[in-house]
Structures are given as C-alpha cells and as structure tokens.
Design an enzyme around this catalytic site. Structure first.
Site, PDB file in Angstrom:
ATOM      1  CB  THR A 158      -0.919   0.005   1.051  1.00  0.00           C
ATOM      2  OG1 THR A 158      -1.635   1.157   1.756  1.00  0.00           O
ATOM      3  CG2 THR A 158      -0.134  -0.034   2.446  1.00  0.00           C
ATOM      4  CG  ASP A 159      -1.368   5.052  -0.847  1.00  0.00           C
ATOM      5  OD1 ASP A 159      -2.348   3.939  -0.045  1.00  0.00           O
ATOM      6  OD2 ASP A 159      -1.843   5.984  -1.672  1.00  0.00           O
ATOM      7  CD  GLU A 160      -3.116   3.412   4.445  1.00  0.00           C
ATOM      8  OE1 GLU A 160      -3.305   3.323   5.674  1.00  0.00           O
ATOM      9  OE2 GLU A 160      -4.516   3.756   4.365  1.00  0.00           O
ATOM     10  CE1 TYR A 164      -3.700  -2.715   6.191  1.00  0.00           C
ATOM     11  CE2 TYR A 164      -3.405  -0.398   5.311  1.00  0.00           C
ATOM     12  CZ  TYR A 164      -2.938  -1.631   4.339  1.00  0.00           C
ATOM     13  OH  TYR A 164      -3.609  -1.841   3.479  1.00  0.00           O
ATOM     14  CE  LYS A 191      -0.223  -4.823   2.886  1.00  0.00           C
ATOM     15  NZ  LYS A 191      -0.147  -5.811   2.351  1.00  0.00           N
TER      16      LYS A 191
HETATM   17  P1  NAD Z   1      -9.811  -7.506   2.621  1.00  0.00           P
HETATM   18  O1  NAD Z   1      -9.099  -6.735   3.515  1.00  0.00           O
HETATM   19  O2  NAD Z   1     -10.852  -7.114   1.619  1.00  0.00           O
HETATM   20  O3  NAD Z   1      -9.487  -8.380   2.194  1.00  0.00           O
HETATM   21  C1  NAD Z   1      -8.244  -9.524   2.902  1.00  0.00           C
HETATM   22  C2  NAD Z   1      -8.693 -11.387   2.612  1.00  0.00           C
HETATM   23  O4  NAD Z   1      -7.306 -11.432   3.076  1.00  0.00           O
HETATM   24  C3  NAD Z   1      -9.746 -11.326   2.603  1.00  0.00           C
HETATM   25  O5  NAD Z   1     -10.074 -12.254   2.184  1.00  0.00           O
HETATM   26  C4  NAD Z   1      -9.592 -12.109   4.559  1.00  0.00           C
HETATM   27  O6  NAD Z   1     -10.016 -13.045   4.638  1.00  0.00           O
HETATM   28  C5  NAD Z   1      -7.971 -12.935   4.158  1.00  0.00           C
HETATM   29  N1  NAD Z   1      -7.087 -12.939   5.695  1.00  0.00           N
HETATM   30  C6  NAD Z   1      -6.720 -12.089   6.345  1.00  0.00           C
HETATM   31  N2  NAD Z   1      -5.704 -12.820   7.472  1.00  0.00           N
HETATM   32  C7  NAD Z   1      -5.875 -13.816   6.219  1.00  0.00           C
HETATM   33  C8  NAD Z   1      -4.932 -14.968   6.781  1.00  0.00           C
HETATM   34  N3  NAD Z   1      -3.923 -14.972   7.498  1.00  0.00           N
HETATM   35  N4  NAD Z   1      -3.949 -15.557   6.441  1.00  0.00           N
HETATM   36  C9  NAD Z   1      -5.004 -15.611   4.714  1.00  0.00           C
HETATM   37  N5  NAD Z   1      -5.929 -15.124   4.961  1.00  0.00           N
HETATM   38  C10 NAD Z   1      -5.938 -14.089   4.913  1.00  0.00           C
HETATM   39  O7  NAD Z   1      -8.465  -6.399   1.822  1.00  0.00           O
HETATM   40  P2  NAD Z   1      -8.650  -5.904   0.764  1.00  0.00           P
HETATM   41  O8  NAD Z   1      -8.674  -4.021   0.575  1.00  0.00           O
HETATM   42  O9  NAD Z   1      -8.872  -6.909  -0.601  1.00  0.00           O
HETATM   43  O10 NAD Z   1      -6.671  -5.774   0.522  1.00  0.00           O
HETATM   44  C11 NAD Z   1      -5.772  -7.053  -0.109  1.00  0.00           C
HETATM   45  C12 NAD Z   1      -4.230  -6.335  -0.532  1.00  0.00           C
HETATM   46  O11 NAD Z   1      -3.885  -4.727  -0.977  1.00  0.00           O
HETATM   47  C13 NAD Z   1      -3.642  -6.312   1.208  1.00  0.00           C
HETATM   48  O12 NAD Z   1      -2.837  -6.564   1.125  1.00  0.00           O
HETATM   49  C14 NAD Z   1      -4.185  -4.786   1.565  1.00  0.00           C
HETATM   50  O13 NAD Z   1      -3.053  -3.867   2.405  1.00  0.00           O
HETATM   51  C15 NAD Z   1      -3.368  -4.190  -0.023  1.00  0.00           C
HETATM   52  N6  NAD Z   1      -3.884  -3.348   0.025  1.00  0.00           N
HETATM   53  C16 NAD Z   1      -5.171  -2.812   0.073  1.00  0.00           C
HETATM   54  C17 NAD Z   1      -5.598  -1.301  -1.175  1.00  0.00           C
HETATM   55  C18 NAD Z   1      -6.979  -1.048  -0.846  1.00  0.00           C
HETATM   56  O14 NAD Z   1      -7.474   0.350  -0.999  1.00  0.00           O
HETATM   57  N7  NAD Z   1      -8.081  -1.742   0.243  1.00  0.00           N
HETATM   58  C19 NAD Z   1      -4.958  -0.587  -1.844  1.00  0.00           C
HETATM   59  C20 NAD Z   1      -3.502  -1.159  -1.715  1.00  0.00           C
HETATM   60  C21 NAD Z   1      -3.120  -2.580  -1.027  1.00  0.00           C
HETATM   61  O1  DAU Z   2      -4.105   4.289   0.228  1.00  0.00           O
HETATM   62  C1  DAU Z   2      -4.506   2.665   0.283  1.00  0.00           C
HETATM   63  C2  DAU Z   2      -5.315   1.808   1.776  1.00  0.00           C
HETATM   64  O2  DAU Z   2      -6.700   2.609   1.377  1.00  0.00           O
HETATM   65  C3  DAU Z   2      -5.296   0.649   1.665  1.00  0.00           C
HETATM   66  O3  DAU Z   2      -4.078  -0.028   2.483  1.00  0.00           O
HETATM   67  C4  DAU Z   2      -6.139   0.130   2.873  1.00  0.00           C
HETATM   68  O4  DAU Z   2      -6.109  -0.838   3.524  1.00  0.00           O
HETATM   69  C5  DAU Z   2      -7.417   1.112   2.701  1.00  0.00           C
HETATM   70  O5  DAU Z   2      -8.640   0.642   3.937  1.00  0.00           O
HETATM   71  C6  DAU Z   2      -7.249   1.901   2.319  1.00  0.00           C
HETATM   72  O6  DAU Z   2      -7.629   2.663   3.445  1.00  0.00           O
HETATM   73  P1  DAU Z   2      -8.012   4.567   3.707  1.00  0.00           P
HETATM   74  O7  DAU Z   2      -7.611   4.357   6.155  1.00  0.00           O
HETATM   75  O8  DAU Z   2      -7.643   5.486   3.050  1.00  0.00           O
HETATM   76  O9  DAU Z   2      -9.676   4.011   3.471  1.00  0.00           O
HETATM   77  P2  DAU Z   2     -10.578   4.429   3.943  1.00  0.00           P
HETATM   78  O10 DAU Z   2     -11.877   3.685   2.993  1.00  0.00           O
HETATM   79  O11 DAU Z   2     -10.749   3.120   5.565  1.00  0.00           O
HETATM   80  O12 DAU Z   2     -10.808   5.871   4.427  1.00  0.00           O
HETATM   81  C7  DAU Z   2     -10.695   6.701   3.248  1.00  0.00           C
HETATM   82  C8  DAU Z   2     -10.617   7.979   4.127  1.00  0.00           C
HETATM   83  O13 DAU Z   2     -12.027   8.214   4.316  1.00  0.00           O
HETATM   84  C9  DAU Z   2     -10.118   8.716   5.004  1.00  0.00           C
HETATM   85  O14 DAU Z   2      -9.615   9.516   4.893  1.00  0.00           O
HETATM   86  C10 DAU Z   2     -10.715   7.719   6.348  1.00  0.00           C
HETATM   87  C11 DAU Z   2     -12.166   8.938   5.916  1.00  0.00           C
HETATM   88  N1  DAU Z   2     -13.396   8.148   6.100  1.00  0.00           N
HETATM   89  C12 DAU Z   2     -13.760   6.890   6.538  1.00  0.00           C
HETATM   90  C13 DAU Z   2     -14.533   6.028   6.378  1.00  0.00           C
HETATM   91  C14 DAU Z   2     -14.642   4.575   6.463  1.00  0.00           C
HETATM   92  C15 DAU Z   2     -14.382   9.031   6.641  1.00  0.00           C
HETATM   93  O15 DAU Z   2     -14.111   9.442   6.515  1.00  0.00           O
HETATM   94  N2  DAU Z   2     -15.713   8.021   7.026  1.00  0.00           N
HETATM   95  C16 DAU Z   2     -15.589   7.035   6.892  1.00  0.00           C
HETATM   96  O16 DAU Z   2     -16.289   6.371   7.895  1.00  0.00           O
END
Ligand code: NAD
Ligand code: DAU
Length: 364
Positions: free
Chosen positions: A142-144, A168, A172
């Site tokens: 992730t970019d975070e 988190y 990561k």
């Molecule tokens: P998600 O939470 O929707 O899915 C995570 C999946 O991993 C789930 O199916 C869960 O059951 C499985 N999991 C959790 N713990 C596990 C374990 N110990 N062993 C096997 N499986 C396990 O997450 P996502 O949003 O699909 O993100 C997927 C990946 O991409 C993550 O590594 C996250 O850090 C990264 N990522 C997410 C975003 C985003 O915006 N969602 C952006 C950049 C990177």
């Molecule tokens: O940047 C990549 C990341 O993006 C991934 O690595 C994470 O897995 C993914 O969950 C996401 O993280 P964020 O914290 O950016 O996503 P989230 O959707 O939780 O929140 C997006 C923005 O919106 C953040 O600034 C918090 C804000 N927010 C979120 C929620 C859930 C609100 O203002 N209200 C809300 O109810």
C-alpha cells in the site's frame, strides 16, 4: 501452470481471481482464512469451475502452505492476504501484527523452502541465470507505508522514505521490509507493488466509498471524519488487478512498483460525488442524499494526504489505468445498486453462515 493467490476472497484478491479466470485458463489455488473480510459469495460464479480452488487457511500455517506449494507446484504466489482496515487497526492492532507481519514471515519461509526445492530440482537448469527462474513471489502492498504528504509535496515515488503512521501501515511496512530482505539475503525472486486507495465492486462496506453508498441508500448519516479535507488517490480495483498482472509478467526481480491513477480527491468531494450519482440514478422522494452528510470526530493520527507517482510502472512496463475516476465511480455506484443482495448478506451476517456451512475446516 498454476498460481497460488492468498487473500483471494477479499475485495482486491477476489476481483483479481475473477479477472484472471475471465482471461486465462491458468488455474488458481486461493488460500484465504475467511476472516470477516473474506466472502466466498463474491466468488460464487466460479462454483464448479475446476480452474479455481478455495482453501480456507492461514498464511501463517506453515504446514498447510508448504503442502499446498508441494501439491500444486505454482509458478507464482500473489500475496493479498492481510488485515486491511485502518480503523480496525486502531481499535485492535493484534491481528494486524499477527497476519501482516508474522503471517508474511511464515509465508515467506514456506515459499523459500519451496523455491529452494525448485532450484535443487533443476529449475535453474541449462545454465540460465537465477533471474530466469520462472517462479515469482508478488507482495501486494500500500501507499500508506510512505506516511502522509503535505499539500504541496510531490507524490510518493518508490524511493520515498518509509514513515507509516497507523498500526495498519506500520504492519504493512514491516511486511514490505521482510519481503525486501528475503530477496536481498536469500535471493527469493520477489516483486512488490504499493498501490493507492482502491474502489469498485465487492468492496466491504466499512471502507469510505461502499459505506457512503450503502448508508445513503439506507437513509443513514454519511460520517465524514474531521473536516473531510483529507486527500486520497483513488484507483478502480480492476486497474490495480491489471497492474499486478503486468508486474507479475514483466517486473524486474526485487523491484518495487507504485500503482496509482493520478486521482487525488478530498474525502468530502468523494462523498458529494456519490450523493450526486445517487440523486441521478436513484432519486429520493424529496431532497438530496447530500443532506445525510454528517461531520464526525476525526480518526486518531489521520494521514492528511496520499498521492502516488506511478511513472515507473507506466514507463517501464507500459501500464495505464483503463478508468478515470468519473467512469470508475459511476460503475461502482451502478454495481451497488444492481447487487443489493451481496450487500444485504454482508450486513445481515448471512455470508458468514455460508462460510461456516461450506468451508470451515475444509482444506483442499
Ligand atoms: P480485504 O480486507 O478486503 O481482504 C483481505 C483478505 O485476506 C480477506 O479475504 C481475508 O479473509 C484474508 N485474510 C486475512 N488474514 C488472513 C490470513 N492470516 N491468512 C489468509 N488469508 C487472510 O483487503 P483488500 O482491500 O482486498 O486488500 C488486499 C491487499 O491489498 C492487502 O494486502 C492490502 O494491504 C492491500 N491494499 C489494499 C488497498 C485498498 O484500497 N483496499 C490499497 C492498496 C493495497
Ligand atoms: O491507501 C491505501 C489504503 O486505502 C489501503 O492500504 C487500505 O487497506 C484501505 O483500507 C485504504 O485505507 P484508508 O484509511 O485510506 O481507507 P478508508 O476507506 O478507511 O478511508 C478513506 C478516507 O475516508 C480516510 O481519509 C478516512 C475517511 N473516512 C473513512 C470512513 C470509513 C471517513 O471520512 N469516514 C468513514 O466513515
């Protein structure tokens, strides 16, 4: 050929699996712990499809992972498995340490054992350099991990320092460092992608975009943290999946590729856009969905701005996103309007009953 995907029942992993099997017959072994975020209903269209096998299990279960690797001999492992929600990491960081750090460590060790075996069995044969060994471990990050940007800072490049701010992002960051070290020390053929915020179909409605759509339709408040001026850089999930496929195909070993679509937006603008689309596609009897917007207490340690510089991926591997934010968010709202059952099963917990009945304890 086969690939092993971890976390392939979650949001991005499941989109990746569906896209992969829509364009390729190469089978996927899908190892997922099926935590609250894992939803096999997302993969329902693959039921009975011999190219996909969902295995319930933990990336930290070395015995299981080693057995799957030995049995299926994948040419690649793509690691999506993680605890992914920042708010949950603030309330309970333990699982994030366990899966994202310890789990990644155990996965790397199991993969290293398998990969060494491949080398011993002559995969690095015929005088080819190790870089020609076809096996790849692709770590999805992730970019975070790069921390928070000020208003005028340049976007995160791959060389940006690591400065994670939440449990988190720290977990990561640790996993990224482990992956890097396993390449540097052991030569494990790794690739890492660091992507910005994703959105699209099958996004669990605890994250900003799906939560706002689902709450708006339910007539509930739309909770905007703090002043709503935090900036995220949004990428349609299928574009993230195409970037991962491209890096897997042609990425240079040991390299990191940032993935993003140059779509920085303040949160409040995202929420307003969703309200406008819903006003157009599912108008209320009176008034606008925007009247449900409610400012609430800010997230502790809330990062102010993320922005991804994706030029390396674009220049080196020729990747480009297919969607603009405008087309992607419209598709996303349409998807949620067309799939109320998926949302309803998540909200009612019915998707857990399905998990328990079909998969708990079942391993291959
Ligand atoms: P998600 O939470 O929707 O899915 C995570 C999946 O991993 C789930 O199916 C869960 O059951 C499985 N999991 C959790 N713990 C596990 C374990 N110990 N062993 C096997 N499986 C396990 O997450 P996502 O949003 O699909 O993100 C997927 C990946 O991409 C993550 O590594 C996250 O850090 C990264 N990522 C997410 C975003 C985003 O915006 N969602 C952006 C950049 C990177
Ligand atoms: O940047 C990549 C990341 O993006 C991934 O690595 C994470 O897995 C993914 O969950 C996401 O993280 P964020 O914290 O950016 O996503 P989230 O959707 O939780 O929140 C997006 C923005 O919106 C953040 O600034 C918090 C804000 N927010 C979120 C929620 C859930 C609100 O203002 N209200 C809300 O109810």
């Amino acid at each position: 050929m086969t690939i092993l995907v971890t976390g392939g029942a979650g949001f991005i992993g499941a989109n990746f699996v569906l896209d992969w099997l829509a364009t390729s017959d190469e089978p996927i072994i899908n190892l997922d712990k099926l935590t609250y975020a894992g939803n096999p209903e997302t993969l329902a269209s693959l039921e009975g499809d011999a190219r996909h096998q969902l295995v319930q299990g933990d990336i930290g279960d070395s015995t299981l992972v080693s057995r799957l690797l030995a049995e299926h001999q994948p040419r690649a492992v793509v690691n999506f498995a993680a605890e992914s929600h920042v708010d949950r990491s603030i309330h309970g960081p333990g699982e994030f340490i366990e899966t994202n750090i310890v789990g990644t460590f155990r996965l790397l060790e199991a993969v290293r054992g398998y990969w060494r075996g491949l080398a011993d069995a002559g995969i690095r044969e015929q005088g080819r350099a190790p870089s020609h060994n076809p096996f790849r471990f692709l770590h999805v990050s992730t970019d975070e991990v790069y921390g928070s940007l000020a208003k005028d800072d340049p976007a995160f490049s791959e060389a940006h320092r690591y400065e994670p701010n939440s449990p988190y992002s720290a977990s990561k960051a640790a996993s990224d460092h482990l992956v890097r070290a396993w390449h540097h020390t052991y030569g494990l053929p790794v690739l890492t992608t660091n992507c910005s915020n994703n959105y699209g179909p099958y996004h669990f409605p605890e994250k900003l975009i799906p939560l706002m759509i689902v709450n708006a339709l339910a007539g509930k408040p739309l909770p905007v943290y703090g002043d709503g001026m935090q900036i995220r850089d949004w990428l349609y999930v299928k574009d993230h999946c195409s970037a991962i496929r491209r890096v897997l195909e042609a990425g240079r070993l040991g390299e990191v590729y940032n993935v993003g679509g140059w779509n920085e937006k303040p949160n409040i603008e995202i929420v307003q856009t969703i309200c406008q689309l819903l006003d157009e596609m599912r108008p209320k009897a009176s008034g606008s969905y925007a009247q449900q917007i409610t400012y609430v207490t800010d997230r502790p340690g809330h990062d102010r701005r993320y922005a991804i510089d994706a030029r390396k991926l674009e220049a080196e591997l020729g990747w480009k996103p297919a969607e603009t934010f405008e087309t992607g968010i419209r598709k996303t709202v349409e998807w949620y309007l067309a799939n109320p059952e998926w949302v309803q099963h998540v909200q009612s917990g019915a998707y857990r009953e399905w998990v328990n009945k079909n998969y708990t304890g079942r391993q291959t």
